[in-house]
Scaffold this active site. Structure first.
Site, PDB file in Angstrom:
ATOM      1  N   CYS A   1      14.857  -1.093  -4.364  1.00  0.00           N
ATOM      2  CA  CYS A   1      14.240   0.167  -3.945  1.00  0.00           C
ATOM      3  C   CYS A   1      15.071   0.804  -2.832  1.00  0.00           C
ATOM      4  CB  CYS A   1      12.817  -0.141  -3.461  1.00  0.00           C
ATOM      5  SG  CYS A   1      11.924   1.237  -2.728  1.00  0.00           S
TER       6      CYS A   1
ATOM      7  N   SER B   1      14.075   1.730  -0.093  1.00  0.00           N
ATOM      8  CA  SER B   1      13.667   1.160   1.203  1.00  0.00           C
ATOM      9  C   SER B   1      14.490  -0.087   1.530  1.00  0.00           C
ATOM     10  CB  SER B   1      12.181   0.797   1.192  1.00  0.00           C
ATOM     11  OG  SER B   1      11.404   1.929   0.871  1.00  0.00           O
TER      12      SER B   1
ATOM     13  N   HIS C   1      17.605   1.079   3.059  1.00  0.00           N
ATOM     14  CA  HIS C   1      17.389   1.448   4.471  1.00  0.00           C
ATOM     15  C   HIS C   1      17.377   0.194   5.351  1.00  0.00           C
ATOM     16  CE1 HIS C   1      16.552   5.415   3.099  1.00  0.00           C
ATOM     17  NE2 HIS C   1      15.259   5.328   2.940  1.00  0.00           N
TER      18      HIS C   1
ATOM     19  N   HIS D   1      11.241  -6.186  -1.816  1.00  0.00           N
ATOM     20  CA  HIS D   1       9.772  -6.160  -1.718  1.00  0.00           C
ATOM     21  C   HIS D   1       9.118  -5.816  -3.046  1.00  0.00           C
ATOM     22  CE1 HIS D   1      11.189  -2.065  -1.068  1.00  0.00           C
ATOM     23  NE2 HIS D   1      10.064  -1.665  -1.628  1.00  0.00           N
TER      24      HIS D   1
ATOM     25  N   CYS E   1       5.989  -1.186  -6.369  1.00  0.00           N
ATOM     26  CA  CYS E   1       6.279  -0.172  -5.340  1.00  0.00           C
ATOM     27  C   CYS E   1       6.664   1.194  -5.902  1.00  0.00           C
ATOM     28  CB  CYS E   1       7.353  -0.681  -4.372  1.00  0.00           C
ATOM     29  SG  CYS E   1       7.819   0.548  -3.142  1.00  0.00           S
TER      30      CYS E   1
HETATM   31  P1  PAD Z   1      16.943   5.965  -4.464  1.00  0.00           P
HETATM   32  O1  PAD Z   1      18.109   5.566  -3.659  1.00  0.00           O
HETATM   33  O2  PAD Z   1      16.768   5.391  -5.836  1.00  0.00           O
HETATM   34  O3  PAD Z   1      16.920   7.558  -4.649  1.00  0.00           O
HETATM   35  C1  PAD Z   1      17.281   8.458  -3.656  1.00  0.00           C
HETATM   36  C2  PAD Z   1      17.876   9.693  -4.334  1.00  0.00           C
HETATM   37  O4  PAD Z   1      18.118  10.686  -3.341  1.00  0.00           O
HETATM   38  C3  PAD Z   1      19.205   9.432  -5.037  1.00  0.00           C
HETATM   39  O5  PAD Z   1      19.145   9.922  -6.364  1.00  0.00           O
HETATM   40  C4  PAD Z   1      20.212  10.206  -4.195  1.00  0.00           C
HETATM   41  O6  PAD Z   1      21.300  10.707  -4.960  1.00  0.00           O
HETATM   42  C5  PAD Z   1      19.358  11.302  -3.622  1.00  0.00           C
HETATM   43  N1  PAD Z   1      19.886  11.895  -2.391  1.00  0.00           N
HETATM   44  C6  PAD Z   1      20.458  11.256  -1.347  1.00  0.00           C
HETATM   45  N2  PAD Z   1      20.786  12.135  -0.377  1.00  0.00           N
HETATM   46  C7  PAD Z   1      20.389  13.346  -0.824  1.00  0.00           C
HETATM   47  C8  PAD Z   1      20.459  14.668  -0.282  1.00  0.00           C
HETATM   48  N3  PAD Z   1      20.977  14.897   0.933  1.00  0.00           N
HETATM   49  N4  PAD Z   1      19.960  15.683  -1.011  1.00  0.00           N
HETATM   50  C9  PAD Z   1      19.449  15.469  -2.252  1.00  0.00           C
HETATM   51  N5  PAD Z   1      19.365  14.246  -2.803  1.00  0.00           N
HETATM   52  C10 PAD Z   1      19.824  13.209  -2.104  1.00  0.00           C
HETATM   53  O7  PAD Z   1      15.679   5.630  -3.573  1.00  0.00           O
HETATM   54  P2  PAD Z   1      14.146   5.502  -4.028  1.00  0.00           P
HETATM   55  O8  PAD Z   1      13.857   6.532  -5.040  1.00  0.00           O
HETATM   56  O9  PAD Z   1      13.853   4.080  -4.324  1.00  0.00           O
HETATM   57  O10 PAD Z   1      13.402   5.842  -2.658  1.00  0.00           O
HETATM   58  C11 PAD Z   1      13.417   7.166  -2.155  1.00  0.00           C
HETATM   59  C12 PAD Z   1      12.807   7.218  -0.772  1.00  0.00           C
HETATM   60  O11 PAD Z   1      11.426   6.844  -0.849  1.00  0.00           O
HETATM   61  C13 PAD Z   1      13.447   6.257   0.220  1.00  0.00           C
HETATM   62  O12 PAD Z   1      13.489   6.879   1.487  1.00  0.00           O
HETATM   63  C14 PAD Z   1      12.473   5.102   0.254  1.00  0.00           C
HETATM   64  O13 PAD Z   1      12.547   4.386   1.468  1.00  0.00           O
HETATM   65  C15 PAD Z   1      11.160   5.855   0.130  1.00  0.00           C
HETATM   66  C16 PAD Z   1      10.013   5.024  -0.320  1.00  0.00           C
HETATM   67  N6  PAD Z   1       8.783   5.313   0.193  1.00  0.00           N
HETATM   68  C17 PAD Z   1       7.699   4.626  -0.177  1.00  0.00           C
HETATM   69  C18 PAD Z   1       6.378   5.058   0.355  1.00  0.00           C
HETATM   70  O14 PAD Z   1       5.379   4.421   0.065  1.00  0.00           O
HETATM   71  N7  PAD Z   1       6.316   6.135   1.098  1.00  0.00           N
HETATM   72  C19 PAD Z   1       7.797   3.581  -1.091  1.00  0.00           C
HETATM   73  C20 PAD Z   1       9.036   3.317  -1.651  1.00  0.00           C
HETATM   74  C21 PAD Z   1      10.157   4.036  -1.267  1.00  0.00           C
END
Ligand code: PAD
Ligand code: ZN
Length: 376
Positions: free
Chosen positions: A48, A50, A53, A69, A176
């Site tokens: 993920c 996260s 990060h 996770h 998640c």
């Molecule tokens: P991911 O890395 O699969 O996707 C992120 C996407 O964002 C990729 O397609 C990138 O190309 C794109 N990206 C990066 N920088 C930019 C930019 N400047 N402009 C436009 N696009 C961009 O990650 P994910 O989809 O697994 O997770 C996305 C976010 O959600 C990440 O911050 C993660 O920590 C968060 C998250 N939050 C929760 C929650 O409960 N709130 C749960 C799981 C993940």
């Protein structure tokens, strides 16, 4: 199962010795579960955003740690007092637990359980100690889940039994990414039929948001990503217009405003950057638009917004795990998947054995995956 009961298990796990250091696959010791804990034999784990990060040190976690996770596994053994799962059960690990006792769990709208280990991250179990060690050194937990390991220990409140028929090589993403994204659209925003949406970030979470917007009957879904490799997949899931901010002559929010005339009904940020959070906010309709922040910003980041503009009526909302009370709701998503009410298959673009973790991370960093699932 039987002979490991009550004993420390030695197995393979990915250890991050420091932030920004490459993960190394090590032999680790996994202690038996203590009071209220469960030891799980992992079957699969998603990678993920996260986790990325965490590994980059954006969440101020303690190292060394075992990341991951988004896990699916089988209960190996349980500690004293555990009643909701038993050895042999198929389970998902939960980054947001549900203790069913804290204010948030007892409130009808709350889901951010007091016992989560995200804000802040302690890296230890609820009793303040770790269950992992490697080369004689204590190894911390990430989000009290740590799934990049053959065995993990999690609190009972951070694990939930799922349907016996669940395909374990895929359902880890229902731990998640799927509830986070899909739930942000259908449960948190409650996207309305005919509405216009914009989704910033078309990774695993953003793609699940798109699925939720589509399932809710949105008539227009604008997808924003700097990686155009994500566009064909996003279109297949329901995105109607794709925007690459790096190729636009104006700020992306201005383009969204022009495309829609009045701004979108629902904007989602699924990247975790302050700039894209502001762009999502400024893409919303001034009067009734709703902006949902799903991305996890770096620990010390501030979100500066033009204060006066709040007055016009739009809403800014954070959302974790789709606002779902995790133990109550997540098993139902697995059942919905088994009953073809939701299709998570397009999100699992890659599956690799755990010993090819480095290849999996390479594919993730190259932006080639939506979700890559590690198989143990
Ligand atoms: P991911 O890395 O699969 O996707 C992120 C996407 O964002 C990729 O397609 C990138 O190309 C794109 N990206 C990066 N920088 C930019 C930019 N400047 N402009 C436009 N696009 C961009 O990650 P994910 O989809 O697994 O997770 C996305 C976010 O959600 C990440 O911050 C993660 O920590 C968060 C998250 N939050 C929760 C929650 O409960 N709130 C749960 C799981 C993940
Ligand atoms: Zn709680």
């Amino acid at each position: 199962m039987g002979d490991s009961l009550g004993k420390t298990i030695t197995c393979r796990a990915a250890v991050a010795w420091a932030e920004n250091a490459p993960l190394s696959i090590e032999e680790v010791q996994v202690e038996p579960p203590k009071l209220g804990e469960v030891r799980v034999k992992m079957v699969s784990s998603g990678i993920c955003g996260s986790d990325d990060h965490v590994l980059k040190g954006k969440l101020l976690m303690k190292f060394p740690l075992i990341p991951g996770h988004e896990g699916a596994g089988i209960v190996e053994s349980v500690g004293d007092g555990v009643s909701t799962v038993k050895p042999g059960d198929k389970v998902l690990t939960l980054i947001v637990p549900q203790c069913k006792k804290c204010d948030s769990c007892l409130h009808p709208k709350g889901n951010f359980c007091d016992k989560q280990d995200i804000l802040p991250c302690s890296g230890v179990m609820l009793d303040g100690t770790c269950r992992f060690s490697c080369r004689g050194q204590k190894v911390y937990h990430s989000f009290r889940t740590s799934t990049f390991t053959e065995y993990t220990v999690v609190p009972e409140i951070a694990v939930v039994k799922i349907d016996d028929a669940a395909p374990m090589d895929k359902v880890c993403i229902i731990s998640c990414g799927v509830p986070t994204g899909y739930g942000a659209a259908v449960n948190s925003a409650k996207v309305t039929p005919g509405s216009t949406c914009v989704v910033f970030g078309l990774g695993g979470v953003g793609s699940a948001i798109v699925m939720g917007c589509k399932a809710s009957g949105a008539s227009r879904i604008i997808g924003v990503d700097i990686n155009e490799k994500k566009f064909p997949q996003a279109k297949a899931l329901g995105v109607t217009d794709c925007l690459n901010p790096n190729k636009l002559k104006k700020p992306v929010q201005e383009v969204v405003m022009e495309m829609t005339g009045v701004g979108v009904d629902f904007a989602f940020e699924a990247i975790g950057l302050v700039d894209t959070m502001i762009a999502a906010w400024n893409s919303c309709n001034n009067s009734y638009g709703v902006c949902l922040i799903v991305g996890l910003a770096p620990a010390d980041a501030q979100l500066p917004l033009e204060a006066v503009k709040i007055l016009s009526g739009k809403t800014l909302k954070g959302v974790c795990l789709g606002d779902y009370k995790t133990r109550d709701c997540i098993p139902k998503i697995v059942t919905d998947y088994l009953q073809d009410k939701i299709n998570i298959d397009p999100l699992v673009t890659h599956q690799l054995p755990f010993n090819q973790l480095h290849k999996a991370l390479k594919l993730y960093h190259a932006g080639k995956t939506i979700r890559c699932v590690l198989l143990f």
